[in-house]
Design a protein around this motif. Sequence first.
Motif, PDB file in Angstrom:
ATOM      1  N   UNK A  18       0.800  -1.212   0.000  1.00 29.22           N
ATOM      2  CA  UNK A  18       0.000   0.000   0.000  1.00 29.22           C
ATOM      3  C   UNK A  18       0.847   1.283   0.000  1.00 29.22           C
ATOM      4  N   UNK A  19       1.758   1.432  -0.963  1.00 31.17           N
ATOM      5  CA  UNK A  19       2.569   2.655  -1.000  1.00 31.17           C
ATOM      6  C   UNK A  19       1.686   3.870  -1.311  1.00 31.17           C
ATOM      7  N   UNK A  20       1.797   4.886  -0.480  1.00 35.11           N
ATOM      8  CA  UNK A  20       1.022   6.115  -0.675  1.00 35.11           C
ATOM      9  C   UNK A  20       1.966   7.306  -0.623  1.00 35.11           C
ATOM     10  N   UNK A  21       1.904   8.149  -1.636  1.00 33.40           N
ATOM     11  CA  UNK A  21       2.716   9.356  -1.653  1.00 33.40           C
ATOM     12  C   UNK A  21       2.003  10.403  -0.804  1.00 33.40           C
ATOM     13  N   UNK A  22       2.744  10.950   0.167  1.00 32.97           N
ATOM     14  CA  UNK A  22       2.175  11.950   1.067  1.00 32.97           C
ATOM     15  C   UNK A  22       3.091  13.165   1.109  1.00 32.97           C
ATOM     16  N   UNK A  23       2.528  14.285   1.515  1.00 34.16           N
ATOM     17  CA  UNK A  23       3.304  15.510   1.641  1.00 34.16           C
ATOM     18  C   UNK A  23       4.148  15.510   2.898  1.00 34.16           C
ATOM     19  N   UNK A  24       5.160  16.379   2.913  1.00 29.42           N
ATOM     20  CA  UNK A  24       6.049  16.492   4.066  1.00 29.42           C
ATOM     21  C   UNK A  24       5.282  16.903   5.315  1.00 29.42           C
ATOM     22  N   UNK A  25       4.234  17.695   5.165  1.00 30.65           N
ATOM     23  CA  UNK A  25       3.451  18.122   6.328  1.00 30.65           C
ATOM     24  C   UNK A  25       2.770  16.935   7.002  1.00 30.65           C
ATOM     25  N   UNK A  26       2.259  16.000   6.229  1.00 32.15           N
ATOM     26  CA  UNK A  26       1.618  14.803   6.783  1.00 32.15           C
ATOM     27  C   UNK A  26       2.674  13.879   7.395  1.00 32.15           C
ATOM     28  N   UNK A  27       3.798  13.721   6.708  1.00 32.70           N
ATOM     29  CA  UNK A  27       4.873  12.859   7.210  1.00 32.70           C
ATOM     30  C   UNK A  27       5.462  13.416   8.503  1.00 32.70           C
ATOM     31  N   UNK A  28       5.550  14.731   8.603  1.00 33.91           N
ATOM     32  CA  UNK A  28       6.171  15.371   9.772  1.00 33.91           C
ATOM     33  C   UNK A  28       5.519  14.947  11.077  1.00 33.91           C
ATOM     34  N   UNK A  41       4.631   6.440   2.050  1.00 29.68           N
ATOM     35  CA  UNK A  41       4.263   5.743   3.287  1.00 29.68           C
ATOM     36  C   UNK A  41       3.907   4.322   2.906  1.00 29.68           C
ATOM     37  N   UNK A  42       4.529   3.352   3.613  1.00 33.00           N
ATOM     38  CA  UNK A  42       4.257   1.938   3.400  1.00 33.00           C
ATOM     39  C   UNK A  42       3.597   1.370   4.638  1.00 33.00           C
ATOM     40  N   UNK A  43       2.673   0.462   4.441  1.00 36.00           N
ATOM     41  CA  UNK A  43       2.102  -0.309   5.538  1.00 36.00           C
ATOM     42  C   UNK A  43       2.822  -1.648   5.589  1.00 36.00           C
ATOM     43  N   UNK A  44       2.899  -2.225   6.770  1.00 41.40           N
ATOM     44  CA  UNK A  44       3.454  -3.571   6.876  1.00 41.40           C
ATOM     45  C   UNK A  44       2.473  -4.563   6.282  1.00 41.40           C
ATOM     46  N   UNK A  45       2.988  -5.556   5.583  1.00 41.22           N
ATOM     47  CA  UNK A  45       2.118  -6.566   4.978  1.00 41.22           C
ATOM     48  C   UNK A  45       1.444  -7.399   6.059  1.00 41.22           C
ATOM     49  N   UNK A  46       2.168  -7.647   7.143  1.00 42.10           N
ATOM     50  CA  UNK A  46       1.632  -8.361   8.297  1.00 42.10           C
ATOM     51  C   UNK A  46       2.164  -7.665   9.535  1.00 42.10           C
ATOM     52  N   UNK A  47       1.711  -8.088  10.697  1.00 44.32           N
ATOM     53  CA  UNK A  47       2.197  -7.495  11.936  1.00 44.32           C
ATOM     54  C   UNK A  47       3.567  -8.013  12.320  1.00 44.32           C
ATOM     55  N   UNK A  48       4.043  -9.039  11.629  1.00 42.99           N
ATOM     56  CA  UNK A  48       5.344  -9.589  11.966  1.00 42.99           C
ATOM     57  C   UNK A  48       6.315  -9.348  10.806  1.00 42.99           C
TER      58      UNK A  48
END
Length: 142
Positions: A98-108, A129-136
């Motif tokens: 789930x790669x999502x391009x976000x602005x520096x203000x959101x990342x900050x 921003x990447x989400x983990x595929x699983x919790x491990x």
Amino acid sequence: MPTLPTRSARNVVRTFNKHVLNPVMLLLAGRRHWYATAIRHTGRTTGTVRTTPVVAERVPDGFLTPLPYGTDVDWLRNVVASGEATITVGGRSFDVVNPQIIGADVAAEQLTPRRRRAFARFGVEHFVKFSLATDSEAHHGN
């Protein structure tokens, strides 16, 4: 938005890094006690598995990667097209989705004040921003 001379200078640096510095950086990227992370992704047209050195910051629900050369870089286009990658940092590998391009203000909001200042100094305007595929962690050797 960067001015034309700034954009041209960044393209020169990006080209140098891609062909000269990145191959050297890959020798250490993702290892313990090294700042650079390795991101493994699949080429969108060739299907070739590639590894690119990047910086990735662990955040509670995944990773943030600054985009100092903007959003029009090969590795990012590959990751967005496939929707997945593997990030190796500190000798450990994680499957991310789930790669999502976000602005520096959101990342900050998710970065430490020190990292926020460092990325701002380098003029980073976007992050992925990447989400983990699983919790491990993924079970990839490294």
